[in-house]
Design a protein around this motif. Structure first.
Motif, short mmCIF file in Angstrom:
data_model
loop_
_atom_site.label_atom_id
_atom_site.label_comp_id
_atom_site.label_asym_id
_atom_site.label_seq_id
_atom_site.Cartn_x
_atom_site.Cartn_y
_atom_site.Cartn_z
N ASP A 97 16.59 -14.72 24.12
CA ASP A 97 15.72 -14.51 22.96
C ASP A 97 15.59 -13.04 22.58
O ASP A 97 14.89 -12.70 21.62
N LYS A 98 16.25 -12.17 23.33
CA LYS A 98 16.11 -10.74 23.09
C LYS A 98 17.39 -10.14 22.53
O LYS A 98 18.50 -10.59 22.81
N ILE A 99 17.20 -9.09 21.72
CA ILE A 99 18.34 -8.37 21.16
C ILE A 99 18.42 -7.01 21.85
O ILE A 99 17.46 -6.25 21.86
N HIS A 100 19.57 -6.74 22.44
CA HIS A 100 19.77 -5.49 23.15
C HIS A 100 20.71 -4.59 22.34
O HIS A 100 21.77 -5.04 21.91
N GLU A 101 20.31 -3.34 22.18
CA GLU A 101 21.15 -2.39 21.45
C GLU A 101 21.70 -1.36 22.42
O GLU A 101 20.96 -0.78 23.21
N ASP A 102 23.00 -1.17 22.35
CA ASP A 102 23.66 -0.17 23.17
C ASP A 102 23.45 1.19 22.49
O ASP A 102 23.99 1.44 21.41
N ALA A 103 22.68 2.05 23.13
CA ALA A 103 22.32 3.33 22.53
C ALA A 103 23.55 4.18 22.24
O ALA A 103 23.62 4.87 21.21
N ARG A 104 24.54 4.10 23.12
CA ARG A 104 25.76 4.89 22.95
C ARG A 104 26.55 4.42 21.74
O ARG A 104 27.02 5.22 20.92
N LEU A 105 26.70 3.11 21.60
CA LEU A 105 27.42 2.56 20.45
C LEU A 105 26.65 2.80 19.15
O LEU A 105 27.24 3.03 18.10
N ALA A 106 25.33 2.74 19.25
CA ALA A 106 24.50 3.00 18.07
C ALA A 106 24.67 4.45 17.62
O ALA A 106 24.71 4.74 16.41
N GLU A 107 24.79 5.34 18.58
CA GLU A 107 25.00 6.76 18.26
C GLU A 107 26.32 6.97 17.54
O GLU A 107 26.41 7.71 16.55
N ILE A 108 27.38 6.29 18.03
CA ILE A 108 28.69 6.40 17.40
C ILE A 108 28.67 5.81 15.99
O ILE A 108 29.22 6.37 15.05
N ARG A 109 28.00 4.67 15.86
CA ARG A 109 27.87 4.03 14.54
C ARG A 109 27.15 4.95 13.57
O ARG A 109 27.61 5.17 12.43
N ASP A 110 26.04 5.52 14.01
CA ASP A 110 25.25 6.40 13.14
C ASP A 110 26.05 7.65 12.76
O ASP A 110 25.96 8.12 11.62
N ALA A 111 26.81 8.18 13.72
CA ALA A 111 27.63 9.36 13.43
C ALA A 111 28.70 9.03 12.40
O ALA A 111 29.02 9.85 11.53
N THR A 112 29.25 7.83 12.50
CA THR A 112 30.27 7.40 11.53
C THR A 112 29.66 7.25 10.14
O THR A 112 30.23 7.74 9.15
#
Length: 267
Positions: A97-112
């Motif tokens: 029931d939980k959504i987990h976000e990978d902080a490292r991948l989120a950082e790469i996505r945001d940088a892109t």
């Protein structure tokens, strides 16, 4: 409104050109009002008959600087920014029931996202040729930008890979040695000339699918991995292991041939 040609040149010297389908769509949409365009642009389902390709929206976004329509720019920008983010690999996954976000991948996505959207604003002030590719193959351009950011993050990591190759040992050894020296940042001026310039030239000449594999190898991304939360080429490129290996093998053979030609020509 005219459809001006793109200005960026390929390595071959030819100009980038929009795909015929995109040109046809732009010509058709020129008869629409801006609101009609925005209504269709809001459709997210690519299978919908009125879905507007991102390459078309990028064309219109770049046209807004000619009529100073800031309101139009922001509305198009908001949609394209969402599409840039959507084209990046997902940084979150649902577990129970939980959504987990990978902080490292989120950082790469945001940088892109930041990188691409910054080009959109820069282009308003002075034509940015780097944005041309987004009018040709939007999703692939985003993926390429994402891989570039990923390489920077993964440069610190030492992923390992055991492979059995279809390429001959000689070809693999020569190419891997060149790539390994290319990756080092403390090369002498002679090494820089012999490896960084020549190897990069050979890599850039590869077809996009093969070049992406080599770039990911340089970033130490494994073809496949059993490590939790570690990204692999198969996941990033969206294809099976055999396809990745075939692309790598073809790339190795072409790089080896290109390096041999460099030596033969005395470059």
């Amino acid at each position: 409104m005219s459809i001006e040609p793109l200005r960026k040149r390929k390595i071959s010297g030819e100009f980038y050109t929009r795909r015929p389908l995109i040109i046809e769509y732009i010509e058709m949409s020129l008869t629409w009002s801006f609101e009609e365009l925005m209504d269709s642009a809001a459709i997210r389902d690519r299978r919908h008959s009125q879905y507007v390709p991102s390459e078309v929206l990028m064309f219109y976004l770049r046209q807004t600087k000619s009529d100073n329509a800031d309101g139009r720019f922001i509305r198009l920008y908001d949609i394209l920014r969402d599409r840039v983010e959507a084209a990046c690999p997902r940084a979150s996954r649902q577990v129970g029931d939980k959504i987990h976000e990978d902080a490292r991948l989120a950082e790469i996505r945001d940088a892109t996202v930041d990188h691409v959207t910054e080009m959109m604003f820069t282009d308003r002030q002075n034509y940015d040729e780097q944005l041309d590719i987004y009018e040709v193959v939007f999703d692939k351009a985003v993926r390429s930008a994402h891989i570039t950011k990923l390489r920077k993050v993964n440069r610190r990591e030492n992923a390992s890979e055991d492979v059995e190759d279809a390429v001959t040992g000689e070809v693999r050894a020569v190419v891997e040695a060149a790539l390994e020296r290319y990756k080092k940042g403390d090369l002498t001026a002679e090494d820089d000339l012999d490896y960084r310039i020549h190897v990069r030239r050979a890599i850039n000449a590869l077809p996009t699918d093969e070049r992406e594999v080599i770039d990911l190898m340089l970033a130490d991304i494994p073809i496949e991995t059993n490590k939790d939360r570690e990204r692999s080429m198969t996941e990033l490129l969206g294809c099976v292991e055999k396809t990745v290996r075939n692309r790598r093998d073809r790339a190795f053979a072409k790089i080896r041939q290109a390096l041999a030609l460099e030596v033969d020509n005395g470059k």
